[in-house]
Design a protein around this motif. Structure first.
Motif, short mmCIF file in Angstrom:
data_model
loop_
_atom_site.label_atom_id
_atom_site.label_comp_id
_atom_site.label_asym_id
_atom_site.label_seq_id
_atom_site.Cartn_x
_atom_site.Cartn_y
_atom_site.Cartn_z
N PRO A 270 0.83 -1.21 0.00
CA PRO A 270 0.00 0.00 0.00
C PRO A 270 0.86 1.26 0.00
O PRO A 270 1.98 1.27 0.54
CB PRO A 270 -0.80 -0.12 1.30
N THR A 271 0.35 2.31 -0.60
CA THR A 271 1.09 3.57 -0.65
C THR A 271 1.21 4.22 0.72
O THR A 271 1.96 5.19 0.88
CB THR A 271 0.41 4.55 -1.62
N THR A 272 0.50 3.70 1.70
CA THR A 272 0.60 4.22 3.07
C THR A 272 1.69 3.51 3.87
O THR A 272 1.96 3.89 5.01
CB THR A 272 -0.74 4.06 3.80
N THR A 273 2.30 2.48 3.29
CA THR A 273 3.35 1.73 4.01
C THR A 273 4.69 2.42 3.82
O THR A 273 5.18 2.56 2.70
CB THR A 273 3.44 0.29 3.47
N PRO A 274 5.32 2.88 4.91
CA PRO A 274 6.62 3.55 4.76
C PRO A 274 7.72 2.55 4.41
O PRO A 274 7.73 1.42 4.87
CB PRO A 274 6.86 4.16 6.15
N ALA A 275 8.64 3.00 3.57
CA ALA A 275 9.80 2.18 3.24
C ALA A 275 10.78 2.18 4.40
O ALA A 275 10.96 3.21 5.07
CB ALA A 275 10.49 2.74 1.99
N PRO A 276 11.42 1.06 4.70
CA PRO A 276 12.40 1.03 5.79
C PRO A 276 13.54 2.00 5.51
O PRO A 276 14.03 2.10 4.39
CB PRO A 276 12.89 -0.43 5.79
N ASN A 277 13.92 2.75 6.52
CA ASN A 277 14.99 3.74 6.43
C ASN A 277 14.69 4.81 5.36
O ASN A 277 15.61 5.43 4.81
CB ASN A 277 16.33 3.07 6.11
N GLY A 278 13.41 5.04 5.09
CA GLY A 278 13.01 5.98 4.04
C GLY A 278 12.49 7.30 4.56
O GLY A 278 11.83 8.04 3.81
N ASN A 279 12.77 7.62 5.83
CA ASN A 279 12.32 8.90 6.42
C ASN A 279 10.83 9.11 6.28
O ASN A 279 10.35 10.23 6.04
CB ASN A 279 13.08 10.08 5.80
N GLY A 280 10.07 8.04 6.41
CA GLY A 280 8.63 8.15 6.38
C GLY A 280 8.01 8.10 5.00
O GLY A 280 6.78 8.08 4.86
N LEU A 281 8.83 8.07 3.95
CA LEU A 281 8.30 8.02 2.60
C LEU A 281 7.77 6.63 2.28
O LEU A 281 8.27 5.63 2.79
CB LEU A 281 9.39 8.38 1.58
N SER A 282 6.77 6.57 1.44
CA SER A 282 6.28 5.28 0.97
C SER A 282 7.33 4.63 0.09
O SER A 282 8.24 5.30 -0.43
CB SER A 282 4.98 5.46 0.19
N TRP A 283 7.20 3.33 -0.11
CA TRP A 283 8.11 2.65 -1.03
C TRP A 283 8.04 3.31 -2.41
O TRP A 283 9.07 3.54 -3.05
CB TRP A 283 7.72 1.18 -1.17
N GLN A 284 6.83 3.63 -2.86
CA GLN A 284 6.66 4.17 -4.20
C GLN A 284 7.38 5.52 -4.35
O GLN A 284 8.08 5.76 -5.35
CB GLN A 284 5.17 4.32 -4.52
N THR A 285 7.22 6.39 -3.36
CA THR A 285 7.88 7.69 -3.42
C THR A 285 9.38 7.57 -3.24
O THR A 285 10.17 8.24 -3.92
CB THR A 285 7.29 8.62 -2.35
N ASP A 286 9.79 6.70 -2.33
CA ASP A 286 11.23 6.50 -2.11
C ASP A 286 11.90 5.94 -3.35
O ASP A 286 13.01 6.35 -3.72
CB ASP A 286 11.43 5.56 -0.92
N LEU A 287 11.24 5.03 -4.04
CA LEU A 287 11.79 4.50 -5.28
C LEU A 287 11.91 5.60 -6.34
O LEU A 287 12.93 5.69 -7.04
CB LEU A 287 10.89 3.37 -5.80
#
Length: 335
Positions: free
Chosen positions: A100-117
Motif C-alpha cells: 500500500p502507498t501508506t506503508t513507509p519504506a524502511p529507512n526511508g524517512n517516512g516516505l512510501s516505497w513508491q515515493t522512495d523508489l
C-alpha cells in the motif's frame, strides 16, 4: 534487517531486451542466472517476465522479499499485475501482494516505497510524467541461515492494456528490513542493499491510437495519454527542442481541428486568448483545454481525434510534428 555484506557479485544475463536487477532478503552474493522479458507485447496482452536468481547468505535474519518495477500509470499495475516466486526454501509458488502507498519504506524517512523508489531510483529516462513505481512484498517472511545458497524464480505478469506506447521498464528488488538507505555497516554504501537495472531495449506495446513515446524527446505530447473529449487535456510545446519557426517566438498559439464521431470536423485556428499558450520555462509553452468546450461540440456528438499545429501571433508561421508541416495527432481513448 541487520546484516553485513561482503562484496556482491552481479552476473547479469538479459534476453530479448530485458535486464532486471535483484537484491534479495539478505545476501553476500547474488547471481542472476537468467532474465527473460519480451521486447514487445500486443495491446491487450500480458507482459511476462521471469527472473532466476541464486542467493548466498551470510547471516540469518527473517524478512520479506520486495520486488518493484516502473510502469506506465495507464496499466494500473498495482491492481492488475500478478507476482509469484518459487525457491528452494519454500514449497510451490509463493504469493506476493502490492505494498500500500501508506506503508513507509524502511529507512526511508517516512516516505512510501513508491515515493522512495521515485526519489532514489528515478524514472529510467522516461520523458512523459505518466509513470509510477509499483512495489510488491512476499506474502510471508522467510528465515535464512548463515552461509547458505538459495535459488529463486520470480514470475511477473502485467496486463499492458490497449495503449500504443514505447516505454523504459526498470526493476528493483530489495527487502523489508534495509530498504534503499541502510547504513547499518559504515563500510558498505546503501546501494549494497538493493540494485536497479534498466533493460537495454525499451518495451514496445503495439496497441491502439496515437503512439505514446516515453523515450524520445517530443515537441508536443498530449497528456494524459488516455482521455475523452470531456476531459481536460494539456498540449505542451517544447519550442527549443529542434530548430523550427517558433524557436524564438515570444507568443505561441494553438491551431486545432477536432474530428467528430459523425465524420464532421471543427477547426479553431485563431490568435486570441482562447488559443494562446502560456510560458512554462525557457522555450516551453502549454495550453490546457476542455475539448468539448474548446470546439463547441454539438450535443450528441463526440470528438474522436485531434490534429493540431502551433502558430505565431500572425498565424503565418505554423509548426507541426517534428517541426514540419504535418500536424500533431491525438486519438481520444479511455481504458
Amino acid at each position: 534487517m541487520t546484516l553485513k555484506l561482503s562484496r556482491k557479485r552481479w552476473n547479469l544475463l538479459w534476453k530479448i531486451g530485458g535486464t532486471v536487477a535483484v537484491l534479495v532478503i539478505v545476501a553476500c552474493s547474488v547471481t542472476i542466472d537468467s532474465v527473460t522479458q519480451p521486447a514487445s507485447v500486443n495491446g491487450g496482452g500480458v507482459l511476462n517476465v521471469t527472473l532466476n536468481a541464486t542467493i548466498i547468505t551470510n547471516s540469518n535474519p527473517t524478512a520479506n522479499l520486495m520486488v518493484a518495477f516502473l510502469a506506465p500509470k495507464v496499466w494500473n499495475a498495482a491492481a492488475n499485475a500478478k507476482l509469484t516466486f518459487t525457491s528452494n526454501i519454500s514449497n510451490g509458488p509463493q504469493g506476493m501482494s502490492p505494498i500500500p502507498t501508506t506503508t513507509p519504506a524502511p529507512n526511508g524517512n517516512g516516505l512510501s516505497w513508491q515515493t522512495d523508489l521515485m526519489n532514489t531510483i528515478g524514472h529510467a529516462g522516461n520523458l512523459i510524467p505518466e509513470y509510477e513505481w509499483v512495489a510488491f512484498y512476499s506474502d510471508q517472511q522467510y528465515p535464512t541461515s548463515d552461509n547458505s545458497t538459495y535459488t529463486v524464480t520470480v514470475n511477473i505478469q502485467v496486463p499492458v492494456g490497449e495503449s500504443n506506447l514505447l516505454f523504459n521498464m526498470e526493476y528493483v528488488v530489495a527487502e523489508s528490513n534495509d530498504g534503499l538507505h541502510s547504513t547499518v555497516f559504515a563500510n558498505w554504501p546503501p546501494t549494497s542493499y538493493y540494485s536497479a537495472f534498466i533493460p537495454t531495449t525499451p518495451l514496445r506495446v503495439f496497441g491502439q491510437g496515437t503512439l505514446v513515446d516515453f523515450i524520445h524527446p517530443q515537441l508536443s505530447v498530449v497528456t494524459p495519454s488516455t482521455a475523452l473529449d470531456n476531459d481536460i487535456i494539456a498540449l505542451p510545446f517544447n519550442a527549443g527542442l529542434v530548430n523550427n519557426g517558433l524557436t524564438s517566438a515570444t507568443s505561441v498559439y494553438l491551431c486545432a481541428t477536432g474530428y467528430t464521431s459523425n465524420g464532421d470536423s471543427i477547426t479553431v485556428c485563431q490568435q486570441t486568448s482562447k488559443t494562446q499558450l502560456q510560458p512554462n520555462g525557457t522555450g516551453n509553452w502549454q495550453i490546457d483545454i476542455w475539448p468539448r468546450g474548446f470546439f463547441n461540440v454539438p450535443a450528441g456528438q463526440t470528438i474522436d481525434s485531434l490534429h493540431y499545429f502551433f502558430t505565431d501571433a500572425t498565424g503565418a508561421t505554423k509548426v507541426g510534428y517534428a517541426g514540419g508541416s504535418s500536424p500533431f495527432t491525438f486519438t481520444f481513448n479511455c481504458q
